[in-house]
Design an enzyme around this catalytic site. Structure first.
Site, PDB file in Angstrom:
ATOM      1  N   THR A  26      74.570  66.785  88.964  1.00 23.26           N
ATOM      2  CA  THR A  26      73.741  65.757  88.338  1.00 23.26           C
ATOM      3  C   THR A  26      73.955  65.634  86.831  1.00 23.26           C
ATOM      4  OG1 THR A  26      71.924  67.323  88.049  1.00 23.26           O
ATOM      5  CG2 THR A  26      71.920  65.990  90.061  1.00 23.26           C
ATOM      6  N   LYS A  27      74.733  66.531  86.242  1.00 19.78           N
ATOM      7  CA  LYS A  27      74.938  66.480  84.792  1.00 19.78           C
ATOM      8  C   LYS A  27      75.735  65.235  84.399  1.00 19.78           C
ATOM      9  CE  LYS A  27      73.087  70.606  84.518  1.00 19.78           C
ATOM     10  NZ  LYS A  27      71.665  70.742  84.171  1.00 19.78           N
TER      11      LYS A  27
END
Length: 363
Positions: A184-185
């Site tokens: 998700t970064k």
């Protein structure tokens, strides 16, 4: 339904290249610490205008190995923000060190430089800053404090890929910059992955040993090490996405700009300051009725998250490791923060819709 995040949509623009790289990977038959890891390390270091980068298995390991590299003694103290994710504190504990919590500044949600000096003792050896939500810490005074007290500075950059303070990138201020590439970064792998940026050849070689069983030469182990190697396939995937990091950040900044424009003043929005280039890994707001607001948005098919619902000092796992003082600033954030959809997978129209629904809650 507007999801908080959709990794499937997020990675769709890269899908063909990812599939091609998987095919190349299978053809090569080299799976651990190969050409892809070496190339990504060089490219990620170059992006930061730094010389040394070591790929590791994940962001927690990046923090642990950075601390291990410093050679601190058991019981030494490391200053850390009181509102960080538990991984930052776990790294300190796993290294036999003592975490000392310091309150954040509500303007940035990051550690308050003015509160750091009172937390320094004769046992303090380092400051572990956390560039939370995509915004850099106020690094000038922090680096000055570290210099005055001869403290190491380790940057937790898990949420700050490409973020800047006064034009300088997160991860390039201190002795070490530790990164997570959790999917998700802003720069996300397709699994766990991490990296450490460091300043010296000595630390670079030490990190390379520590990540690989303490070995510099196969079957020859010079130090007590770990098995924390960046996966060759994840490095290949990250190489595909790294050239698009600035594009991803710019898109998230456009979405954030819509929230700033449309949301009314009943919500506490992130502060804008020309010294900071915020990449909005998380776009958070504060609201006194956070839980009701979250339910209201869910009823309108809008997913949100809370980063984070439980403060570190309230975590059962940490009850024997932290000094249990009052942390009112941190408590306020944990009780009222809400993270809104703001990803590379979202469109501007979706974010305008989210903002419009939010305004209905307060009307």
């Amino acid at each position: 339904m507007i999801p908080y995040e959709s990794l499937k949509i997020l990675n769709r623009p890269f899908e063909e290249k990812l599939k091609g790289k998987l095919s190349d990977f299978l053809d090569k038959g080299w799976y651990i610490l190969g050409e892809e890891v070496a190339a990504f390390e060089k490219e990620f270091a170059l992006y930061h205008d730094e010389q040394y980068c070591v790929g590791v298995a994940n962001g927690l390991d990046a923090l642990i190995l950075a601390l291990k590299c410093c050679g601190f003694k058991p019981g030494d103290e490391v200053i850390v923000p009181s509102n960080t994710y538990i991984a930052t504190i776990l790294a300190i504990i796993h290294c036999g060190l003592t975490p000392v919590l310091v309150e954040p500044d509500l303007r940035t949600y990051n550690i308050d430089p003015l509160a750091i000096p009172d937390a320094i003792s004769s046992k303090t050896v380092a400051i572990m800053v956390v560039h939370l939500y995509g915004q850099c810490c106020e690094m000038d005074p922090i680096m000055e404090i570290a210099k005055d007290h001869q403290l190491k500075v380790i940057e937790d950059c898990a949420q700050a890929h490409g973020a800047k303070y006064k034009g300088k990138l997160a991860g390039t201020f201190g002795d070490f910059g530790a990164f997570s590439f959790y999917p998700t970064k802003n720069l996300g792998a397709l699994g766990d992955a991490g990296a450490v940026i460091c300043k010296s050849e000595e630390d670079y070689q030490k990190l390379r040993q520590l990540r690989n069983y303490g070995s510099e030469k196969k079957y020859h182990n010079g130090v007590i090490g770990y098995n924390s190697r960046l996966d060759e396939l994840q490095a290949a995937f990250l190489r595909i996405k790294l050239p698009h990091l600035d594009e991803i950040n710019q898109h998230k900044r456009k979405l954030a700009a819509i929230y700033f424009e449309v949301l009314n003043d009943s919500f506490v929005k992130p502060k804008l300051d020309e010294d900071y280039y915020n990449v909005y890994h998380i776009y958070n707001i504060l609201h006194p009725e956070r839980d009701k607001l979250k339910e209201f948005l869910a009823a309108h098919q809008i997913a949100t998250e809370i980063h984070y619902p439980v403060a570190p000092q309230d975590q059962v796992a940490l009850k024997d490791y932290l000094q249990h003082f009052d942390y009112p600033v941190s408590a306020n954030i944990h009780q009222s923060t809400l993270s809104l959809p703001c990803s590379f997978a979202h469109t501007e129209a979706e974010i305008r819709h989210v903002a419009d629904i939010l305004n209905q809650f307060s009307s």
